[in-house]
Write an enzyme that holds these catalytic residues in place. Structure first.
Site, PDB file in Angstrom:
ATOM      1  N   CYS A   1       0.827  -1.224   0.000  1.00 26.39           N
ATOM      2  CA  CYS A   1       0.000   0.000   0.000  1.00 26.39           C
ATOM      3  C   CYS A   1       0.856   1.266   0.000  1.00 26.39           C
ATOM      4  CB  CYS A   1      -0.934   0.007   1.191  1.00 26.39           C
ATOM      5  SG  CYS A   1      -1.883  -1.513   1.356  1.00 26.39           S
TER       6      CYS A   1
ATOM      7  N   LYS B   1     -10.253   5.829   3.810  1.00 21.68           N
ATOM      8  CA  LYS B   1     -11.594   5.398   4.240  1.00 21.68           C
ATOM      9  C   LYS B   1     -12.678   5.859   3.277  1.00 21.68           C
ATOM     10  CE  LYS B   1     -14.642   3.544   5.951  1.00 21.68           C
ATOM     11  NZ  LYS B   1     -15.563   3.858   5.003  1.00 21.68           N
TER      12      LYS B   1
ATOM     13  N   HIS C   1      -8.948   3.506  -1.685  1.00 23.47           N
ATOM     14  CA  HIS C   1      -7.587   2.997  -1.515  1.00 23.47           C
ATOM     15  C   HIS C   1      -7.185   2.077  -2.683  1.00 23.47           C
ATOM     16  CE1 HIS C   1      -3.955   1.598   0.225  1.00 23.47           C
ATOM     17  NE2 HIS C   1      -4.429   0.680   1.041  1.00 23.47           N
TER      18      HIS C   1
END
Ligand code: COA
Length: 396
Positions: free
Chosen positions: A83, A333, A337
């Site tokens: 990520c 959120k 993502h």
């Protein structure tokens, strides 16, 4: 080492993007960044494509992207740091320019996650913890990993599920002001609390979603900027660290050691006092893949003392007007993502914030001229902290 600045940055609408293939998504972000930089695409010397992939049909994204953008045969490479891939791409682009090997480098993240069903995505991400031990033996998924951090944090500091939901309420609020966010709906604490459990104590609204999207950042040398540009945002420090693959090899589950190390390095490079960093920054983007991750980030970055991160969001200190506004784009959120593109999207947001160009009621007050991006790969498997500044000479 030469100074490096950002001259253009953008990200696409995040969400379910079945309307575009990988090349088209990448073009959407690149074209906007190019227009903002007001340069020709031939000026790009090299491109770095951040992508975790596995779930999408293309397996050589750097080639697909550079052909689609019309910047081949200039060199390109794909980078992966889970990520945090986007921040790894920014660091590599920075280093190539700083060392004098190129004047303009593109860091572009792109991800087409929604091509695969949720269970495939959850498996691929879960395997990114530690496949042979934790995934195969215990079936740990990422909501499961972060649920372990959440229970450890709750047991140590007495935090409650409601406290975690405060992060989701804030990030959905700012997502509602960002037309590029995946979720533009505001939520109440009750809505978050009544959402179904994914991995106790984390509920649906404690999780970031599965997202398609791309983000592009154009970086350039000081010489290039002096010749061609009137404005830029400078990179004043990048800190980075890599944690253990196995969670069982870690000894603290109320924070991420790699993130703390990355923050201290970045502060040292940027000349920021690690004892009170929030007072020297105007805003931050932090890696809220799950609500507990944002709370731990406050503490790992030194914005709050250990165990007091929850207080920051409850007292609205991470809203505009508070101690340090965090995730004014909605964060992972609500903005979404798309794993490989998240890091560049954070930098794009901060670039526009520092230049005072953000519309929709979510522009931070810019007084110090400095902002921070905290981007974590895995559960602290990788961590990058990047500090941007309006002042070219702003570094230690
Ligand atoms: N937050 C809020 N709402 C969400 C959501 C989220 N994270 N994920 C999905 N939704 C909503 C959808 O919009 C949809 O709403 P609708 O019925 O009104 O249209 C509904 O929930 C179901 O969506 P769906 O896509 O079927 O969700 P899902 O059950 O397949 O997936 C999760 C939900 C939480 C399992 C999935 O988003 C997930 O795995 N997230 C974590 C991703 C991750 O680990 N990333 C790496 C972090 S390091």
């Amino acid at each position: 080492m030469r100074r490096v600045g950002i001259i253009g940055a953008s990200y696409t609408k995040f969400g379910e993007r079945f309307d575009s293939n990988m090349q088209e998504l990448a073009w959407e972000a690149f074209n906007d960044a190019l227009k903002e930089a007001n340069i020709e695409k031939d000026s790009v010397d090299y491109s770095i494509v951040s992508n975790m992939g596995g779930w999408s049909s293309e397996s050589l994204p750097a080639v697909i992207v550079s052909e689609g953008l019309g910047i081949n045969p200039k060199g390109s490479v794909r980078v992966e740091a889970a990520c945090a891939s986007g921040s790894a791409a920014i660091k590599l682009a920075h280093d190539i320019i700083a060392s004098g090997q190129a004047d303009v480098v593109l860091a572009l993240g792109v991800e087409k996650m929604r091509e695969s069903p949720t269970k495939t995505i959850v498996e691929y991400i879960g395997r990114a913890g530690n496949f042979m031990w934790e995934f195969e033996n215990f079936g740990l998924t990422f909501p499961g990993y972060y649920a372990l951090y959440a229970t450890a944090y709750m047991s140590k500091y007495g935090a409650k599920e409601e406290d975690l939901c405060e992060v989701a309420v804030k990030n959905h609020y700012y997502g509602s002001l960002n037309e590029k966010a995946q979720f533009t709906n505001r939520i109440t604490l009750e809505k978050c609390m009544s959402s179904p459990y994914v991995a106790w104590p984390l509920k649906l609204y404690d999780c970031s979603p599965i997202t398609d999207g791309a983000a592009a950042v154009l970086l350039a040398s000081e010489n290039f900027i002096k010749e061609h540009k009137s404005e830029a945002v400078w990179i004043s420090g990048i800190g980075y660290a890599t944690g253990t693959a196995n969670l069982s090899k870690r000894d603290d589950f109320s924070g991420l050691d790699a993130a703390r190390r990355a923050a201290l390095q970045a502060y040292a490079k940027a000349g920021i006092n690690p004892d009170r960093p929030a007072s020297q920054l105007d805003l931050a983007e932090v890696h809220d893949c799950f609500t507990i991750a944002e709370v731990m980030a406050y503490e790992d970055l030194g914005f709050a003392k250990k165990g007091e991160g929850i207080k920051l969001v409850k007292e609205k200190q991470t809203y505009i007007g508070g101690l340090i506004p965090v995730n004014l784009d909605g964060g992972l959120k609500a903005k979404g993502h798309p794993i490989g593109a998240t890091g560049e999207s954070m930098i794009a947001e901060l670039y526009h914030q520092l230049l005072g160009k953000v519309k929709g009621g979510r522009q931070a007050d810019i007084k110090n001229g400095r902002a921070l991006a905290h981007n974590v790969g895995g559960t602290g498997h990788y961590a990058y902290v990047t500090i941007l500044s309006l002042d070219r000479s702003d570094h230690a």
